[in-house]
Design a protein around this motif. Sequence first.
Motif, PDB file in Angstrom:
ATOM      1  N   ARG A 271       0.831  -1.217   0.000  1.00 15.55           N
ATOM      2  CA  ARG A 271       0.000   0.000   0.000  1.00 15.55           C
ATOM      3  C   ARG A 271       0.862   1.264   0.000  1.00 15.55           C
ATOM      4  O   ARG A 271       0.532   2.258  -0.642  1.00 15.55           O
ATOM      5  N   LEU A 272       1.984   1.218   0.718  1.00 13.67           N
ATOM      6  CA  LEU A 272       2.878   2.369   0.793  1.00 13.67           C
ATOM      7  C   LEU A 272       3.791   2.493  -0.433  1.00 13.67           C
ATOM      8  O   LEU A 272       4.494   3.485  -0.596  1.00 13.67           O
ATOM      9  N   GLY A 273       3.815   1.465  -1.264  1.00 12.81           N
ATOM     10  CA  GLY A 273       4.648   1.491  -2.460  1.00 12.81           C
ATOM     11  C   GLY A 273       6.110   1.156  -2.211  1.00 12.81           C
ATOM     12  O   GLY A 273       6.956   1.425  -3.053  1.00 12.81           O
ATOM     13  N   LEU A 274       6.410   0.569  -1.063  1.00 12.62           N
ATOM     14  CA  LEU A 274       7.807   0.210  -0.761  1.00 12.62           C
ATOM     15  C   LEU A 274       8.233  -1.026  -1.542  1.00 12.62           C
ATOM     16  O   LEU A 274       9.315  -1.054  -2.133  1.00 12.62           O
ATOM     17  N   VAL A 275       7.415  -2.063  -1.499  1.00 12.92           N
ATOM     18  CA  VAL A 275       7.664  -3.292  -2.250  1.00 12.92           C
ATOM     19  C   VAL A 275       6.356  -3.637  -2.939  1.00 12.92           C
ATOM     20  O   VAL A 275       5.380  -4.000  -2.273  1.00 12.92           O
ATOM     21  N   THR A 276       6.321  -3.493  -4.243  1.00  7.23           N
ATOM     22  CA  THR A 276       5.101  -3.723  -5.000  1.00  7.23           C
ATOM     23  C   THR A 276       5.222  -5.022  -5.784  1.00  7.23           C
ATOM     24  O   THR A 276       5.954  -5.087  -6.771  1.00  7.23           O
TER      25      THR A 276
ATOM     26  N   GLY B  72      11.577   7.640   5.071  1.00 14.51           N
ATOM     27  CA  GLY B  72      13.010   7.602   4.756  1.00 14.51           C
ATOM     28  C   GLY B  72      13.364   6.386   3.924  1.00 14.51           C
ATOM     29  O   GLY B  72      14.177   6.467   2.994  1.00 14.51           O
ATOM     30  N   ILE B  73      12.746   5.256   4.254  1.00 11.31           N
ATOM     31  CA  ILE B  73      12.989   4.026   3.488  1.00 11.31           C
ATOM     32  C   ILE B  73      12.525   4.207   2.054  1.00 11.31           C
ATOM     33  O   ILE B  73      13.224   3.822   1.113  1.00 11.31           O
ATOM     34  N   ARG B  74      11.345   4.816   1.877  1.00 13.00           N
ATOM     35  CA  ARG B  74      10.841   5.047   0.506  1.00 13.00           C
ATOM     36  C   ARG B  74      11.832   5.917  -0.265  1.00 13.00           C
ATOM     37  O   ARG B  74      12.142   5.651  -1.427  1.00 13.00           O
ATOM     38  N   HIS B  75      12.355   6.949   0.382  1.00 10.09           N
ATOM     39  CA  HIS B  75      13.325   7.845  -0.268  1.00 10.09           C
ATOM     40  C   HIS B  75      14.609   7.082  -0.632  1.00 10.09           C
ATOM     41  O   HIS B  75      15.128   7.239  -1.741  1.00 10.09           O
ATOM     42  N   ILE B  76      15.100   6.267   0.273  1.00  8.38           N
ATOM     43  CA  ILE B  76      16.304   5.463   0.012  1.00  8.38           C
ATOM     44  C   ILE B  76      16.071   4.532  -1.177  1.00  8.38           C
ATOM     45  O   ILE B  76      16.907   4.440  -2.089  1.00  8.38           O
TER      46      ILE B  76
END
Length: 152
Positions: free
Chosen positions: A39-44, A79-83
Amino acid sequence: MGIPFNQVPTWDDRTPIYVISVAAQLAGMHPQTLRQYDRLGLVTPSRASGRGRRYSAYDVAKLRYVQHLSQEEGVNLAGIRHILDLQSEVEGLRYRVNQLLAEVQRGVGVSRQQTQRSRVFSAGPAGDVIAMGRQQTSTRWIRTQPLELGQR
């Protein structure tokens, strides 16, 4: 009998093969965490025909990395999304640099082929232009009389 060896499907690390429960187990997480990251788009993950999530080995490794950043490095989800975005950008740029290097190397090869087919010209002792073969490029002219420049 079985499937002939040359017809056995092959997978790379980005082939979506794991259902969410298996991916969660491999990553050491709860399936709900994987849904949240999706949902957050971190791992799709990819989607199967029935809309079920399918994770690849790459996705599982990325889940582990996200968990590491969160739990061991103390990075928040923003921060993880940015990384991850920056790492993806770097990966794309590396790919593009490799493409450009390959183009340059192909261009250099074409240039060398054209140079090998081209004619070589040199200036003769009297200033005239002489067409030479490739074997004659190391010919040196020896002047026996001083050069007269004439009127300035």
